[in-house]
Design a protein around this motif. Structure first.
Motif, PDB file in Angstrom:
ATOM      1  N   SER A  64     -24.714 -31.047  11.501  1.00 26.49           N
ATOM      2  CA  SER A  64     -23.956 -30.108  10.675  1.00 26.49           C
ATOM      3  C   SER A  64     -22.705 -29.613  11.388  1.00 26.49           C
ATOM      4  O   SER A  64     -21.703 -29.311  10.750  1.00 26.49           O
ATOM      5  CB  SER A  64     -24.836 -28.923  10.263  1.00 26.49           C
ATOM      6  N   LEU A  65     -22.758 -29.550  12.690  1.00 23.50           N
ATOM      7  CA  LEU A  65     -21.633 -29.051  13.465  1.00 23.50           C
ATOM      8  C   LEU A  65     -20.632 -30.140  13.840  1.00 23.50           C
ATOM      9  O   LEU A  65     -19.432 -29.964  13.728  1.00 23.50           O
ATOM     10  CB  LEU A  65     -22.138 -28.363  14.736  1.00 23.50           C
ATOM     11  N   GLU A  96     -12.772 -27.445  11.413  1.00 24.45           N
ATOM     12  CA  GLU A  96     -13.622 -26.587  10.608  1.00 24.45           C
ATOM     13  C   GLU A  96     -13.673 -25.210  11.251  1.00 24.45           C
ATOM     14  O   GLU A  96     -13.242 -25.030  12.390  1.00 24.45           O
ATOM     15  CB  GLU A  96     -15.023 -27.183  10.496  1.00 24.45           C
ATOM     16  N   VAL A  98     -16.407 -22.266  12.233  1.00 27.93           N
ATOM     17  CA  VAL A  98     -17.822 -21.984  12.414  1.00 27.93           C
ATOM     18  C   VAL A  98     -17.979 -20.475  12.546  1.00 27.93           C
ATOM     19  O   VAL A  98     -17.321 -19.851  13.374  1.00 27.93           O
ATOM     20  CB  VAL A  98     -18.376 -22.698  13.668  1.00 27.93           C
ATOM     21  N   VAL A 116     -20.906 -23.424   8.754  1.00 24.12           N
ATOM     22  CA  VAL A 116     -19.792 -24.330   9.015  1.00 24.12           C
ATOM     23  C   VAL A 116     -19.016 -24.502   7.711  1.00 24.12           C
ATOM     24  O   VAL A 116     -19.596 -24.828   6.674  1.00 24.12           O
ATOM     25  CB  VAL A 116     -20.303 -25.705   9.513  1.00 24.12           C
TER      26      VAL A 116
END
Length: 118
Positions: A64-65, A96, A98, A116
């Motif tokens: 996901s990161l 992105e 976070v 995220v």
């Protein structure tokens, strides 16, 4: 008596100044970013609370990161209370933001959630 009291006071002051202070939320986020920068996803994952790690596998966390990248770099972190907004640029060039919640738990600052967004 005053000499003994002075020595005890000096010893207590020395202990207080040199003891290890618990890491702040900012330090936890810096460690998280440092680990991402070196590709140490395990180290970044360890900055999260036990509850988060029990609910989210390391593989899911990394996917996901980082997506298909193996590392990322962090931009300037913005802290607002216990929340950190972290601009992240993946090794593949995608960017992105976070958002991390970093409250103190039992005297330790741990990340309890991660959102995220592009």
């Amino acid at each position: 008596t005053s000499v003994v009291f002075g020595c005890v006071l000096a010893a207590l002051l020395t202990w207080y100044v040199t003891r290890s202070a618990p890491a702040s939320a900012q330090v936890t986020v810096q460690r998280f970013c440092s680990d991402l920068g070196t590709g140490d996803t395990s180290g970044a994952y360890q900055q999260f609370s036990t509850a988060y790690r029990q609910a989210t596998s390391q593989r899911t966390f990394a996917a996901s990161l980082l997506g298909s990248s193996t590392r990322a770099s962090c931009g300037t972190v913005t802290m607002t209370g216990d929340e950190a907004a972290v601009p992240v640029k993946r090794a593949d060039g995608t960017a992105e933001t976070v958002t991390l919640d970093v409250p103190s738990e039992s005297g330790q600052w741990r990340i309890t959630s991660m959102k995220v967004s592009s």
